[in-house]
Write a protein that holds these residues in place. Structure first.
Motif, PDB file in Angstrom:
ATOM      1  N   THR A   1       0.847  -1.185   0.000  1.00  0.00           N
ATOM      2  CA  THR A   1       0.000   0.000   0.000  1.00  0.00           C
ATOM      3  C   THR A   1       0.885   1.237   0.000  1.00  0.00           C
ATOM      4  O   THR A   1       1.762   1.358   0.855  1.00  0.00           O
ATOM      5  CB  THR A   1      -0.916   0.008   1.253  1.00  0.00           C
ATOM      6  OG1 THR A   1      -1.690  -1.190   1.238  1.00  0.00           O
ATOM      7  CG2 THR A   1      -1.826   1.213   1.237  1.00  0.00           C
ATOM      8  N   PRO A   2       0.686   2.154  -0.947  1.00  0.00           N
ATOM      9  CA  PRO A   2       1.513   3.356  -0.969  1.00  0.00           C
ATOM     10  C   PRO A   2       1.348   4.152   0.321  1.00  0.00           C
ATOM     11  O   PRO A   2       0.272   4.188   0.911  1.00  0.00           O
ATOM     12  CB  PRO A   2       0.965   4.144  -2.164  1.00  0.00           C
ATOM     13  CG  PRO A   2       0.241   3.155  -3.000  1.00  0.00           C
ATOM     14  CD  PRO A   2      -0.267   2.115  -2.054  1.00  0.00           C
ATOM     15  N   TRP A   3       2.411   4.806   0.774  1.00  0.00           N
ATOM     16  CA  TRP A   3       2.362   5.623   1.982  1.00  0.00           C
ATOM     17  C   TRP A   3       1.929   7.049   1.679  1.00  0.00           C
ATOM     18  O   TRP A   3       1.927   7.908   2.531  1.00  0.00           O
ATOM     19  CB  TRP A   3       3.713   5.621   2.707  1.00  0.00           C
ATOM     20  CG  TRP A   3       4.875   6.038   1.848  1.00  0.00           C
ATOM     21  CD1 TRP A   3       5.681   5.217   1.126  1.00  0.00           C
ATOM     22  CD2 TRP A   3       5.339   7.352   1.616  1.00  0.00           C
ATOM     23  NE1 TRP A   3       6.622   5.951   0.452  1.00  0.00           N
ATOM     24  CE2 TRP A   3       6.434   7.275   0.735  1.00  0.00           C
ATOM     25  CE3 TRP A   3       4.941   8.620   2.062  1.00  0.00           C
ATOM     26  CZ2 TRP A   3       7.130   8.381   0.294  1.00  0.00           C
ATOM     27  CZ3 TRP A   3       5.643   9.727   1.611  1.00  0.00           C
ATOM     28  CH2 TRP A   3       6.724   9.600   0.756  1.00  0.00           C
ATOM     29  N   PHE A   4       1.508   7.283   0.436  1.00  0.00           N
ATOM     30  CA  PHE A   4       1.082   8.612   0.015  1.00  0.00           C
ATOM     31  C   PHE A   4      -0.316   8.503  -0.585  1.00  0.00           C
ATOM     32  O   PHE A   4      -0.777   7.428  -0.953  1.00  0.00           O
ATOM     33  CB  PHE A   4       2.067   9.198  -1.000  1.00  0.00           C
ATOM     34  CG  PHE A   4       2.378   8.271  -2.146  1.00  0.00           C
ATOM     35  CD1 PHE A   4       1.568   8.225  -3.271  1.00  0.00           C
ATOM     36  CD2 PHE A   4       3.481   7.425  -2.090  1.00  0.00           C
ATOM     37  CE1 PHE A   4       1.844   7.368  -4.318  1.00  0.00           C
ATOM     38  CE2 PHE A   4       3.768   6.565  -3.133  1.00  0.00           C
ATOM     39  CZ  PHE A   4       2.949   6.530  -4.247  1.00  0.00           C
ATOM     40  N   ASP A   5      -0.999   9.624  -0.660  1.00  0.00           N
ATOM     41  CA  ASP A   5      -2.351   9.659  -1.218  1.00  0.00           C
ATOM     42  C   ASP A   5      -2.373  10.067  -2.686  1.00  0.00           C
ATOM     43  O   ASP A   5      -3.198   9.614  -3.454  1.00  0.00           O
ATOM     44  CB  ASP A   5      -3.226  10.647  -0.423  1.00  0.00           C
ATOM     45  CG  ASP A   5      -3.359  10.223   1.023  1.00  0.00           C
ATOM     46  OD1 ASP A   5      -3.678   9.046   1.269  1.00  0.00           O
ATOM     47  OD2 ASP A   5      -3.139  11.070   1.909  1.00  0.00           O
ATOM     48  N   VAL A   6      -1.462  10.974  -3.035  1.00  0.00           N
ATOM     49  CA  VAL A   6      -1.409  11.510  -4.390  1.00  0.00           C
ATOM     50  C   VAL A   6       0.055  11.583  -4.817  1.00  0.00           C
ATOM     51  O   VAL A   6       0.910  11.981  -4.030  1.00  0.00           O
ATOM     52  CB  VAL A   6      -2.028  12.932  -4.458  1.00  0.00           C
ATOM     53  CG1 VAL A   6      -1.912  13.512  -5.861  1.00  0.00           C
ATOM     54  CG2 VAL A   6      -3.482  12.913  -4.007  1.00  0.00           C
ATOM     55  N   LEU A   7       0.327  11.210  -6.052  1.00  0.00           N
ATOM     56  CA  LEU A   7       1.682  11.309  -6.576  1.00  0.00           C
ATOM     57  C   LEU A   7       1.739  12.421  -7.608  1.00  0.00           C
ATOM     58  O   LEU A   7       0.991  12.426  -8.585  1.00  0.00           O
ATOM     59  CB  LEU A   7       2.122   9.996  -7.229  1.00  0.00           C
ATOM     60  CG  LEU A   7       3.490  10.062  -7.911  1.00  0.00           C
ATOM     61  CD1 LEU A   7       4.598  10.259  -6.874  1.00  0.00           C
ATOM     62  CD2 LEU A   7       3.751   8.829  -8.738  1.00  0.00           C
TER      63      LEU A   7
ATOM     64  N   LEU B   1       5.775   2.131 -10.157  1.00  0.00           N
ATOM     65  CA  LEU B   1       5.132   3.158  -9.353  1.00  0.00           C
ATOM     66  C   LEU B   1       3.692   3.366  -9.810  1.00  0.00           C
ATOM     67  O   LEU B   1       2.776   3.473  -8.989  1.00  0.00           O
ATOM     68  CB  LEU B   1       5.918   4.464  -9.470  1.00  0.00           C
ATOM     69  CG  LEU B   1       5.476   5.618  -8.593  1.00  0.00           C
ATOM     70  CD1 LEU B   1       5.474   5.219  -7.124  1.00  0.00           C
ATOM     71  CD2 LEU B   1       6.403   6.806  -8.805  1.00  0.00           C
ATOM     72  N   SER B   2       3.471   3.386 -11.097  1.00  0.00           N
ATOM     73  CA  SER B   2       2.129   3.521 -11.644  1.00  0.00           C
ATOM     74  C   SER B   2       1.252   2.346 -11.207  1.00  0.00           C
ATOM     75  O   SER B   2       0.113   2.520 -10.782  1.00  0.00           O
ATOM     76  CB  SER B   2       2.209   3.596 -13.170  1.00  0.00           C
ATOM     77  OG  SER B   2       0.964   3.868 -13.732  1.00  0.00           O
ATOM     78  N   ALA B   3       1.793   1.140 -11.293  1.00  0.00           N
ATOM     79  CA  ALA B   3       1.047  -0.055 -10.877  1.00  0.00           C
ATOM     80  C   ALA B   3       0.728  -0.007  -9.387  1.00  0.00           C
ATOM     81  O   ALA B   3      -0.369  -0.380  -8.966  1.00  0.00           O
ATOM     82  CB  ALA B   3       1.852  -1.314 -11.205  1.00  0.00           C
ATOM     83  N   CYS B   4       1.671   0.450  -8.580  1.00  0.00           N
ATOM     84  CA  CYS B   4       1.449   0.548  -7.135  1.00  0.00           C
ATOM     85  C   CYS B   4       0.357   1.555  -6.813  1.00  0.00           C
ATOM     86  O   CYS B   4      -0.460   1.333  -5.916  1.00  0.00           O
ATOM     87  CB  CYS B   4       2.738   0.915  -6.411  1.00  0.00           C
ATOM     88  SG  CYS B   4       3.953  -0.420  -6.422  1.00  0.00           S
ATOM     89  N   CYS B   5       0.327   2.667  -7.530  1.00  0.00           N
ATOM     90  CA  CYS B   5      -0.729   3.663  -7.316  1.00  0.00           C
ATOM     91  C   CYS B   5      -2.091   3.046  -7.629  1.00  0.00           C
ATOM     92  O   CYS B   5      -3.037   3.194  -6.852  1.00  0.00           O
ATOM     93  CB  CYS B   5      -0.500   4.901  -8.174  1.00  0.00           C
ATOM     94  SG  CYS B   5       0.808   5.978  -7.578  1.00  0.00           S
ATOM     95  N   ARG B   6      -2.184   2.354  -8.762  1.00  0.00           N
ATOM     96  CA  ARG B   6      -3.460   1.731  -9.137  1.00  0.00           C
ATOM     97  C   ARG B   6      -3.874   0.680  -8.112  1.00  0.00           C
ATOM     98  O   ARG B   6      -5.022   0.635  -7.685  1.00  0.00           O
ATOM     99  CB  ARG B   6      -3.350   1.091 -10.520  1.00  0.00           C
ATOM    100  CG  ARG B   6      -3.441   2.075 -11.659  1.00  0.00           C
ATOM    101  CD  ARG B   6      -3.619   1.369 -13.003  1.00  0.00           C
ATOM    102  NE  ARG B   6      -2.576   0.393 -13.287  1.00  0.00           N
ATOM    103  CZ  ARG B   6      -1.414   0.680 -13.859  1.00  0.00           C
ATOM    104  NH1 ARG B   6      -1.129   1.914 -14.202  1.00  0.00           N
ATOM    105  NH2 ARG B   6      -0.524  -0.263 -14.093  1.00  0.00           N
ATOM    106  N   ALA B   7      -2.930  -0.175  -7.712  1.00  0.00           N
ATOM    107  CA  ALA B   7      -3.253  -1.265  -6.779  1.00  0.00           C
ATOM    108  C   ALA B   7      -3.575  -0.749  -5.384  1.00  0.00           C
ATOM    109  O   ALA B   7      -4.425  -1.315  -4.696  1.00  0.00           O
ATOM    110  CB  ALA B   7      -2.084  -2.254  -6.714  1.00  0.00           C
ATOM    111  N   GLY B   8      -2.904   0.325  -4.972  1.00  0.00           N
ATOM    112  CA  GLY B   8      -3.086   0.819  -3.609  1.00  0.00           C
ATOM    113  C   GLY B   8      -4.078   1.945  -3.457  1.00  0.00           C
ATOM    114  O   GLY B   8      -4.286   2.461  -2.368  1.00  0.00           O
ATOM    115  N   GLY B   9      -4.692   2.373  -4.547  1.00  0.00           N
ATOM    116  CA  GLY B   9      -5.703   3.414  -4.461  1.00  0.00           C
ATOM    117  C   GLY B   9      -5.156   4.830  -4.375  1.00  0.00           C
ATOM    118  O   GLY B   9      -5.913   5.747  -4.077  1.00  0.00           O
ATOM    119  N   ALA B  10      -3.881   5.017  -4.621  1.00  0.00           N
ATOM    120  CA  ALA B  10      -3.324   6.371  -4.619  1.00  0.00           C
ATOM    121  C   ALA B  10      -3.588   7.014  -5.978  1.00  0.00           C
ATOM    122  O   ALA B  10      -3.548   6.349  -7.000  1.00  0.00           O
ATOM    123  CB  ALA B  10      -1.825   6.335  -4.338  1.00  0.00           C
ATOM    124  N   ALA B  11      -3.870   8.292  -5.962  1.00  0.00           N
ATOM    125  CA  ALA B  11      -4.101   9.024  -7.206  1.00  0.00           C
ATOM    126  C   ALA B  11      -2.767   9.471  -7.790  1.00  0.00           C
ATOM    127  O   ALA B  11      -1.834   9.788  -7.058  1.00  0.00           O
ATOM    128  CB  ALA B  11      -4.981  10.237  -6.937  1.00  0.00           C
TER     129      ALA B  11
END
Length: 193
Positions: free
Chosen positions: A48-54, A82-92
């Motif tokens: 899960t990313p530790w950020f909300d928005v990249l 990083l793109s895949a992690c954002c999609r999988a973890g719900g980060a925008a």
């Protein structure tokens, strides 16, 4: 955020990149692409990313881009992870990498514009310029015939297929005759004409 240090410092100096939360405001923290790559490879996927928005500047990653089979630019693996992690973890992700990356490749951008054209229909408007792509292993000797078939006349302009982010992205040649295609002053495929 994921961007060059010089860009980060310039934005922070203008007060546009706050690095500590104040009064419930947004704060920014740097994200090291190499650390993302190492973590991805170590764990075999995304946590899960530790950020909300990249927020990123994808063209800052151009030096780490790789070439596809035809010489087209592909994003570095860390950017894709990083793109895949954002999609999988719900980060925008502000400006998804796959959307922005298309603009770094002149031939890909041409195909997008061509698919959208003609704008304005028969009454006028804009259209994508006639363009021929020469892949990495392309035959420059057959290029005059390809240009003629595409309705491209001389003089014409040959450019590196890389549209931004590298020194090569500014390479171009004005070609005055078919013979000039054999002497492009260091400009080599992949390119667009």
């Amino acid at each position: 955020h994921a961007m060059r240090l010089s860009r980060e410092l310039e934005l922070a100096g203008r007060g546009l990149l706050p690095v500590s939360p104040a009064d419930g405001r947004v704060c920014f923290a740097p994200l090291d692409l190499h650390a993302v790559q190492a973590a991805y490879e170590h764990s075999g996927g995304c946590g899960t990313p530790w950020f909300d928005v990249l927020l990123h500047k994808v063209t800052d990653w151009m030096p780490e881009a790789r070439a596809g089979e035809a010489g087209e630019l592909l994003p570095p693996p860390a950017a894709e992870h990083l793109s895949a992690c954002c999609r999988a973890g719900g980060a925008a992700m502000v400006d998804p990498i796959e959307n922005v990356w298309a603009l770094t490749d002149r031939w890909r951008t041409h195909r997008v514009l061509e698919a959208a054209a003609p704008w304005g229909g028969a009454s006028g408007g804009a259209r994508a310029p006639r363009t021929v792509f020469v892949p990495k292993d392309g035959d420059l000797e057959a290029l005059p015939e390809r240009l003629e078939a595409a309705g491209i006349a001389f003089p014409c302009i040959a450019k590196s297929n890389v549209a931004c982010g590298t020194d090569a992205s500014h390479d171009m040649a004005v070609v005055f005759s078919p013979g000039g295609l054999q002497h492009l002053s260091g400009l080599r495929p992949p390119l667009v004409v």
